[in-house]
Scaffold this active site. Structure first.
Site, PDB file in Angstrom:
ATOM      1  N   GLY B  43       0.288  -1.339   0.703  1.00 34.18           N
ATOM      2  CA  GLY B  43       0.145   0.146  -0.087  1.00 34.18           C
ATOM      3  C   GLY B  43       0.668   1.238  -0.047  1.00 34.18           C
ATOM      4  CB  CYS B 252     -24.869  -9.911 -18.348  1.00 37.21           C
ATOM      5  SG  CYS B 252     -24.912 -10.200 -19.906  1.00 37.21           S
ATOM      6  CB  CYS B 255     -23.926 -14.622 -20.719  1.00 31.39           C
ATOM      7  SG  CYS B 255     -23.553 -13.396 -18.807  1.00 31.39           S
ATOM      8  CB  CYS B 277     -20.467  -9.214 -18.782  1.00 31.23           C
ATOM      9  SG  CYS B 277     -21.504 -10.614 -18.072  1.00 31.23           S
ATOM     10  CB  CYS B 283     -19.591 -11.985 -20.915  1.00 36.53           C
ATOM     11  SG  CYS B 283     -21.345 -11.151 -21.279  1.00 36.53           S
TER      12      CYS B 283
END
Lengths: 266, 304
Positions: B43, B252, B255, B277, B283
């Site tokens: 970080g 979606c 899909c 997606c 997808c």
């Protein structure tokens, strides 16, 4: 004087200042300043521009590093400690818990892009508050104490008048219940009626919370109202100290006499 | 550090005038040192001497430099832009490394060993064998709250993160909820507050405890930071306004997936919308496996 200050010396001073000296290169900022500040006591520092009073305040509040001297602060857990030799994290922690600093210009002490509530809540969040409802309730409570209406809590300080900004700055500083407040010309730049209300407010808060405060100002009326004790500075030196009324009513040093007689009489 | 590698230059279209993966070895070494330091201090933003790349700042110069320093000739590279493999940015960067490094490329998340991404984390779970490289525009999460770099560095070193919550407070006071929906600030291993790059906050939970190495490169701002595998990453929030990794409340349309992050696409002038997606590979793989959404068509190999 407040009654916490006993002459027996049993009470530990909240702040013990010893021999503070600060040079800017070859030029003197302030030299060999020392005093004790007891809990609940308000100390005024007066003097003309360039007399070193802001330098002294900066040294006391950890914003400037003095060349010599020590500042012993009576911490909650470990008793008196020299804040100048403390590590920076410790000093900054003090800066957002036990200390508060009220700047002359509210713009220096506020985040102008953050709402009033966010400004007051920042210190709470900085010490770990993580409950939105609680933070907001405290913010609203403090806005009320400094006479800012609750419906202004989401307004930014840019939408506030100068007096309101100054009161907001005070609320932001006092919300964590500090024990020592540094004030640099808290009424500077405000018109007299607004000054009067701000002074009223400050006087009430200082009494109510038992705050100790160091107030730097060139306005003798401000110290007459707020300060228990007075320190007069000239050219980086302290020329006179004493009880406020005593110093103002019976000035001993030539410069103090000049200062007192220079006040405009209306 | 790997030796200069020129064998890739013998492959088909690879450009011979460049060192492997465009950057010279000393530069890659410098970037690897920054990456290693970043991994050692999860970080923490490590400064590095960002180079000019043959693309404008803001187009992924940081990610490209980290990728260049990370790739080996045996790697398989996947590049995604907002989840898609077929947008300009993704196609350009993929071609860049095809030509300058000669590495194999893929669109399948599972087959890639190095994935450079802009603004998404792939839907498919990542593995220990993969490295995910983020393009980062502004690495400093405190930047818009505190403009001074000297001050933000001090705030990081002293762990003074109250200001970050001020931003979230402002969100709630103005919008009634934390309105930050991307680049949602996180805290890494209870220490550094980090900008996860502008990924949607839906992806934030995937940052945490991820088996893959995650590297972040900011070219213009000259910073690299990193998350080693299985690092604990928490999204900042309030007790009474907990973090909510939201997405469009819709399956979606192609899909039928209900667990993926969706793009809203306007399909005609009448404002007809469909949700698809954002991860094109996810997808396509689902449609290839026979899943079909409300407005999908049966999957055909090779069809767009």
């Amino acid at each position: 004087m407040t009654d916490t200050h006993t002459t027996t010396g049993r009470v530990t001073p909240l702040l013990q200042v010893r021999g503070i000296t600060k040079f800017y290169g070859a030029r003197l900022g302030c030299r060999d300043v020392g005093f004790d500040l007891y809990p609940g006591e308000v100390m005024g520092i007066v003097g003309e521009s360039g007399s070193g009073k802001s330098t002294l305040l900066g040294c006391l509040a950890g914003q400037l590093a003095p060349d010599a001297g020590e500042v012993l602060f009576d911490t909650r857990t470990e008793g008196p400690r020299d804040t100048l030799t403390m590590s920076e994290p410790e000093r900054r922690m003090l800066g957002r818990t036990d200390w508060a600093f009220v700047h002359q210009s509210a713009r220096d002490g506020l985040r102008m892009g953050v709402s009033a509530g966010g400004n007051v809540g920042e210190r709470l969040m900085a010490v770990g508050a993580r409950h939105y409802g609680g933070i907001r309730a405290q913010a609203v409570d403090w806005l009320g104490r400094v006479e800012i209406p609750e419906d202004r809590v989401d307004d930014r300080p840019t939408a506030f008048s100068g007096g309101m900004q100054q009161r907001l700055q005070i609320a932001r500083n006092l919300v964590t219940g500090p024990r020592l407040v540094f004030m640099d010309e808290p009424t500077g730049g405000l018109d007299v009626s607004v000054q009067a209300r701000l002074l009223d407010l400050l006087r009430g808060l200082v009494r109510e919370m038992g705050l100790s405060a160091i107030i730097v100002t060139h306005d003798l009326a401000v110290v007459r109202l707020l300060a228990d004790r007075l320190m007069v500075m000239k050219d980086g030196h302290v020329v006179e100290t004493g009880l406020t009324d005593q110093v103002l009513d019976d000035p001993q040093h030539g410069y103090t006499q000049l200062l007192v007689s220079s006040v405009l009489q209306v | 550090m790997t030796a200069p590698c020129n064998d890739s230059a013998q492959k088909g279209e690879t450009m011979e005038d460049y060192n492997f993966a465009y950057l010279d070895e000393q530069t890659k070494r410098m970037i690897r040192r920054a990456v290693l330091k970043g991994l050692a201090i999860p970080g923490y933003q490590v400064p590095f001497a960002s180079r000019e790349m043959p693309m404008p700042y803001g187009w992924g110069t940081g990610g490209v430099q980290v990728s260049a320093a990370t790739l080996t000739p045996d790697d398989t590279l996947k590049v995604i832009d907002q989840g898609a493999d077929d947008t300009t940015n993704a196609v350009s960067i993929r071609k860049f490394f095809e030509r300058t490094a000669g590495v194999a490329t893929t669109e399948a998340t599972a087959q890639a060993t190095v994935i450079q991404t802009r603004h998404r984390i792939p839907e498919a779970a990542l593995t220990e064998d993969q490295i995910l490289i983020y393009q980062v525009p502004i690495p400093e999460p405190l930047r818009f709250l505190e403009p001074r770099e000297t001050e933000t560095r001090k705030m990081h070193s002293l762990e003074e993160y109250g200001l970050m919550h001020v931003k979230l407070y402002e969100d709630i006071s103005q919008h009634g909820a934390i309105a930050t929906s991307y680049a949602y600030p996180v805290k890494v291993e209870d220490r550094y507050v980090m900008d996860p790059s502008p990924i949607p906050k839906f992806d934030n939970p995937k940052l945490s405890d991820c088996p893959a190495i995650q590297l972040f490169g900011a070219g213009r701002e000259q910073r690299i930071y990193a998350l080693p595998p299985y690092t604990r990453v928490e999204s900042l929030d309030f007790e009474d306004h907990p973090f909510d990794p939201s997405k469009a409340d819709h399956p979606c349309d192609l899909c039928g997936a209900e667990d993926s992050y969706l793009d809203e696409v306007i399909t005609d002038d009448a404002g007809t919308r469909m949700f698809v997606c954002s991860d094109t590979d996810y997808c396509r793989a689902r449609r290839a496996a026979g899943h079909m959404g409300a407005r999908g068509v049966p999957f055909e190999e090779g069809a767009a």
